[in-house]
Design a protein around this motif. Structure first.
Motif, PDB file in Angstrom:
ATOM      1  N   PHE A 313       1.020  -1.600   0.039  1.00 30.35           N
ATOM      2  CA  PHE A 313      -0.030  -0.222   0.102  1.00 30.35           C
ATOM      3  C   PHE A 313       0.782   1.064  -0.115  1.00 30.35           C
ATOM      4  O   PHE A 313       0.443   2.610  -0.635  1.00 30.35           O
ATOM      5  CB  PHE A 313      -0.926   0.050   1.470  1.00 30.35           C
ATOM      6  CG  PHE A 313      -1.674  -1.319   1.276  1.00 30.35           C
ATOM      7  CD1 PHE A 313      -3.035  -1.734   0.432  1.00 30.35           C
ATOM      8  CD2 PHE A 313      -1.809  -2.200   2.449  1.00 30.35           C
ATOM      9  CE1 PHE A 313      -3.464  -2.292   0.814  1.00 30.35           C
ATOM     10  CE2 PHE A 313      -2.764  -3.204   2.295  1.00 30.35           C
ATOM     11  CZ  PHE A 313      -3.957  -2.973   1.534  1.00 30.35           C
ATOM     12  N   ILE A 317      -1.239   5.169  -1.225  1.00 29.35           N
ATOM     13  CA  ILE A 317      -1.534   6.679  -0.097  1.00 29.35           C
ATOM     14  C   ILE A 317      -0.676   7.227  -0.395  1.00 29.35           C
ATOM     15  O   ILE A 317      -0.905   8.214   0.531  1.00 29.35           O
ATOM     16  CB  ILE A 317      -1.526   5.486   1.153  1.00 29.35           C
ATOM     17  CG1 ILE A 317       0.775   5.406   1.927  1.00 29.35           C
ATOM     18  CG2 ILE A 317      -2.204   4.739   1.657  1.00 29.35           C
ATOM     19  CD1 ILE A 317       0.190   4.827   3.496  1.00 29.35           C
ATOM     20  N   ASP A 336      -2.128  13.914   0.070  1.00 25.12           N
ATOM     21  CA  ASP A 336      -1.779  12.120  -0.708  1.00 25.12           C
ATOM     22  C   ASP A 336      -3.114  11.884   1.004  1.00 25.12           C
ATOM     23  O   ASP A 336      -3.641  11.751   1.574  1.00 25.12           O
ATOM     24  CB  ASP A 336      -0.675  12.019  -0.163  1.00 25.12           C
ATOM     25  CG  ASP A 336       0.087  11.927   1.280  1.00 25.12           C
ATOM     26  OD1 ASP A 336      -1.060  11.409   2.251  1.00 25.12           O
ATOM     27  OD2 ASP A 336       1.051  12.135   1.275  1.00 25.12           O
ATOM     28  N   TYR A 337      -3.352  10.148   0.303  1.00 28.10           N
ATOM     29  CA  TYR A 337      -4.352   9.649   1.313  1.00 28.10           C
ATOM     30  C   TYR A 337      -4.326  10.517   3.387  1.00 28.10           C
ATOM     31  O   TYR A 337      -4.975  10.336   3.648  1.00 28.10           O
ATOM     32  CB  TYR A 337      -4.526   7.965   1.294  1.00 28.10           C
ATOM     33  CG  TYR A 337      -5.433   7.874   1.528  1.00 28.10           C
ATOM     34  CD1 TYR A 337      -6.836   7.765   0.899  1.00 28.10           C
ATOM     35  CD2 TYR A 337      -4.991   6.779   2.856  1.00 28.10           C
ATOM     36  CE1 TYR A 337      -7.436   7.400   1.620  1.00 28.10           C
ATOM     37  CE2 TYR A 337      -6.378   6.035   3.171  1.00 28.10           C
ATOM     38  CZ  TYR A 337      -8.250   5.828   2.977  1.00 28.10           C
ATOM     39  OH  TYR A 337      -9.157   5.366   3.169  1.00 28.10           O
ATOM     40  N   MET A 338      -2.976   9.989   3.692  1.00 27.81           N
ATOM     41  CA  MET A 338      -2.863   9.830   4.387  1.00 27.81           C
ATOM     42  C   MET A 338      -2.262  11.538   4.667  1.00 27.81           C
ATOM     43  O   MET A 338      -2.691  11.426   6.530  1.00 27.81           O
ATOM     44  CB  MET A 338      -1.128   8.836   5.556  1.00 27.81           C
ATOM     45  CG  MET A 338      -1.440   7.696   4.475  1.00 27.81           C
ATOM     46  SD  MET A 338      -3.069   6.342   5.176  1.00 27.81           S
ATOM     47  CE  MET A 338      -2.074   6.738   7.080  1.00 27.81           C
ATOM     48  N   HIS A 358      -4.779  11.077   8.298  1.00 27.87           N
ATOM     49  CA  HIS A 358      -5.398   9.708   7.775  1.00 27.87           C
ATOM     50  C   HIS A 358      -4.882   8.906   9.133  1.00 27.87           C
ATOM     51  O   HIS A 358      -4.752   7.423   8.605  1.00 27.87           O
ATOM     52  CB  HIS A 358      -5.842   8.792   6.438  1.00 27.87           C
ATOM     53  CG  HIS A 358      -7.303   9.582   6.379  1.00 27.87           C
ATOM     54  ND1 HIS A 358      -7.180   9.864   5.427  1.00 27.87           N
ATOM     55  CD2 HIS A 358      -8.370   9.852   7.486  1.00 27.87           C
ATOM     56  CE1 HIS A 358      -9.218  10.369   5.033  1.00 27.87           C
ATOM     57  NE2 HIS A 358      -9.893  10.254   5.718  1.00 27.87           N
ATOM     58  N   LYS A 362      -3.543   3.550   8.850  1.00 27.48           N
ATOM     59  CA  LYS A 362      -2.969   2.496   8.793  1.00 27.48           C
ATOM     60  C   LYS A 362      -3.066   1.259   9.332  1.00 27.48           C
ATOM     61  O   LYS A 362      -2.850  -0.154   8.237  1.00 27.48           O
ATOM     62  CB  LYS A 362      -1.804   2.693   9.755  1.00 27.48           C
ATOM     63  CG  LYS A 362      -0.842   3.687   8.805  1.00 27.48           C
ATOM     64  CD  LYS A 362       0.235   3.757   9.442  1.00 27.48           C
ATOM     65  CE  LYS A 362       1.829   5.522   8.383  1.00 27.48           C
ATOM     66  NZ  LYS A 362       2.634   5.091   8.831  1.00 27.48           N
ATOM     67  N   LEU A 365      -5.990  -0.658   6.621  1.00 23.58           N
ATOM     68  CA  LEU A 365      -5.344  -0.793   4.775  1.00 23.58           C
ATOM     69  C   LEU A 365      -5.712  -1.505   4.434  1.00 23.58           C
ATOM     70  O   LEU A 365      -6.527  -1.375   2.815  1.00 23.58           O
ATOM     71  CB  LEU A 365      -3.874  -0.057   4.454  1.00 23.58           C
ATOM     72  CG  LEU A 365      -3.136   1.188   5.335  1.00 23.58           C
ATOM     73  CD1 LEU A 365      -1.829   1.419   4.819  1.00 23.58           C
ATOM     74  CD2 LEU A 365      -4.423   1.728   4.588  1.00 23.58           C
ATOM     75  N   TYR A 369      -8.398  -1.268   0.996  1.00 23.33           N
ATOM     76  CA  TYR A 369      -8.290  -1.357  -0.430  1.00 23.33           C
ATOM     77  C   TYR A 369      -9.066  -2.197  -0.697  1.00 23.33           C
ATOM     78  O   TYR A 369      -9.574  -1.973  -1.757  1.00 23.33           O
ATOM     79  CB  TYR A 369      -6.662  -1.999  -0.105  1.00 23.33           C
ATOM     80  CG  TYR A 369      -6.977  -2.956  -1.874  1.00 23.33           C
ATOM     81  CD1 TYR A 369      -5.990  -1.801  -2.576  1.00 23.33           C
ATOM     82  CD2 TYR A 369      -6.731  -4.182  -2.009  1.00 23.33           C
ATOM     83  CE1 TYR A 369      -5.862  -2.060  -3.918  1.00 23.33           C
ATOM     84  CE2 TYR A 369      -6.159  -4.964  -3.883  1.00 23.33           C
ATOM     85  CZ  TYR A 369      -5.762  -3.720  -3.785  1.00 23.33           C
ATOM     86  OH  TYR A 369      -5.286  -4.229  -4.864  1.00 23.33           O
ATOM     87  N   ILE A 374      -9.700   3.395  -0.306  1.00 25.32           N
ATOM     88  CA  ILE A 374      -8.092   3.982   0.118  1.00 25.32           C
ATOM     89  C   ILE A 374      -7.860   4.908  -1.460  1.00 25.32           C
ATOM     90  O   ILE A 374      -7.252   5.116  -1.215  1.00 25.32           O
ATOM     91  CB  ILE A 374      -6.890   2.658  -0.424  1.00 25.32           C
ATOM     92  CG1 ILE A 374      -5.660   2.928   0.150  1.00 25.32           C
ATOM     93  CG2 ILE A 374      -6.771   2.170  -2.071  1.00 25.32           C
ATOM     94  CD1 ILE A 374      -4.609   1.399   0.607  1.00 25.32           C
TER      95      ILE A 374
END
Length: 486
Positions: A313, A317, A336-338, A358, A362, A365, A369, A374
């Motif tokens: 991942f 991410i 970004d995603y996090m 986020h 973790k 994930l 997904y 995600i």
């Protein structure tokens, strides 16, 4: 901060952190009642303030564009507003519905046998002229240039024909005038209240093989860019049948493809500079003066390699979903995603600050997904004074961070009439320059799946915008447009 500082740059101008803002509910449009089902075509998919902050546009999955205008300034002269602001210094903008129009319709690409949905991906305001508003809107394939102008409604009056014998729009029944009328008066055309009318000025089609993810106006007021996964094209607003390809990352063999373009944005003041982000988490700054095809970048911004083990991942991410320049153009915000990251374009060694959005996801994930969450693309925005930034999350939550030096401000708000319903503790002072731990990880404890406030991954706040001059945030929760002021 490294890289020096300019007196007019508000982000670096003062080391004294401003006091935290107290956010409160301001307005809502399209609020749904409890249990009401939202139709997919009504879901808001784009939000954008114009440069003055007097107008706001939203686009939805049904291809419609809805315009709102500032109502508190509409009927007031400048002198009157100044007096009112003296008496009420904390007055905040209020908006009202202006008009809406159908921007895009479903289409079909017969050459590729693909349906083109009507969903509005992006909206960008252009320069106003002669009292008319201009904006660009795009779906996956087609960009349109719209003009919205108030037109006065004309009506026919002063007809002295017998009302009981008149039919239609003032004609006389059976073509015979009333015998009691000594002389007929010619009808008079009068102008009454005005109504906004939208007209499509130009259509820019057939320039992208892949879905358009970004459009951005140039500061020169004459050109704009459009970007898809592999190419960025440069357009002139007045020419719809020709564009110039300025970035092309498509390899000779598609199996060699390792990254795609995810977002692109023109510099707010330098018409020769633009930035684009990639699925590998990097941001490239390019200079249009270097060459016609900008395959090489002038600067590359990416997170320093921290080493350690990488998972399946890691690259997913790291993909940047949105980038925004600060108003003065020196600082760049990326999401970004996090995380949310702040970059100085004069310093390419790493981000100035990293804000955790986020971090608590973790451990989940794999689940994210499986349900495709995600791959959600959250937008970000930065305040007009450059002191704060905001981005969305799940359960219709959005986060606000202070990005000025020394600031520890952070807030988690819910897109509802009671934005502070979900209490989140304030974290301790974060590390600043390139802090990998970042800010906001502690605040996540109040909203993660292990607490009483479990996240709802089906309600996600992807789109939001910050007023260019005021502390006012507009955000989309489903089909509802919420506004919050501080």
């Amino acid at each position: 901060m490294n890289g020096g500082g300019d007196d007019d740059e508000v982000v670096a101008a003062s080391a004294d952190a401003s006091p935290p803002l107290q956010w409160r509910f301001s307005q809502v449009f399209g609020e749904r009642s409890a249990g009401e089902e939202v139709q997919p075509v009504d879901m808001i998919s784009a939000i954008e303030f114009d440069h003055s902050g007097d107008h706001l546009a939203t686009g939805d999955r049904g291809g419609r564009v809805v315009l709102f205008e500032r109502s508190d300034a509409k009927h007031s002269s400048g002198a009157r507003r100044d007096l009112e602001e003296t008496d009420y210094p904390v007055r905040h903008p209020e908006f009202c519905y202006k008009t809406e129009f159908q921007s895009h319709d479903p289409a079909f690409d017969y050459l590729k046998s693909l349906e083109i949905e009507e969903k509005i991906n992006k909206i960008r305001w252009c320069q106003t002229a002669n009292g008319a508003l201009f904006l660009l809107s795009t779906n996956d394939k087609i960009i349109k240039y719209w003009k919205v102008q108030d037109k006065k409604i004309k009506k026919i009056c002063d007809i002295n024909a017998n009302p009981s014998g008149a039919v239609g729009n003032g004609t006389v029944a059976n073509g015979v005038p009333d015998a009691n009328i000594s002389s007929l008066r010619l009808p008079v055309v009068t102008s009454h209240e005005s109504s906004p009318v939208a007209k499509c000025r130009r259509v820019y089609p057939h320039a992208h093989d892949y879905h358009i993810n970004s459009i951005s106006n140039n500061s020169d007021g004459e050109t704009f860019i459009s970007a898809d996964d592999l190419r960025i094209n440069l357009w002139n607003l007045e020419i719809s049948n020709q564009s110039f390809n300025i970035v092309d990352v498509k390899p000779e063999k598609m199996e060699d493809l390792s990254e795609v373009i995810t977002a692109a944005e023109f510099h707010p003041t330098h018409c020769n500079m633009l930035a684009y982000s990639s699925s590998k988490g990097s941001i490239r700054l390019i200079d249009l003066r270097q060459s016609a095809l900008c395959d090489s970048h002038s600067k590359l911004f990416e997170e320093p390699d921290a080493g350690g083990s990488k998972s399946f991942f890691t690259e997913i991410i790291a993909s940047v979903s949105d980038i925004k320049f600060a108003k003065e153009g020196r600082y760049l915000l990326s999401r970004d995603y996090m995380t949310l990251k702040l970059w100085d374009i004069n310093m390419d060694s790493g981000p100035l600050s990293t804000f955790q959005v986020h971090e608590y996801l973790k451990p989940k994930l794999c689940d994210l997904y499986e349900n495709d969450s995600i791959f959600d693309k959250f937008e970000c925005c930065i305040s007009g004074n450059g002191l704060r930034a905001a981005t969305g999350s799940y359960s219709n939550l959005f986060r606000v961070f202070g990005v000025s030096p020394g600031s520890t401000e952070t807030a988690t708000l819910e897109a509802s009439r009671n934005p502070t319903r979900r209490h989140v503790p304030v974290p301790s002072r974060p590390p600043r320059l390139g802090g990998m731990a970042g800010r906001g990880s502690e605040s996540a404890a109040g909203v993660d799946g292990n607490s009483n406030n479990a996240l709802d991954y089906t309600t996600k706040l992807l789109h939001l915008a910050w007023h260019p001059n005021e502390n006012l945030i507009a955000c989309a929760a489903g089909n509802s447009l919420y506004m919050y002021c501080a």
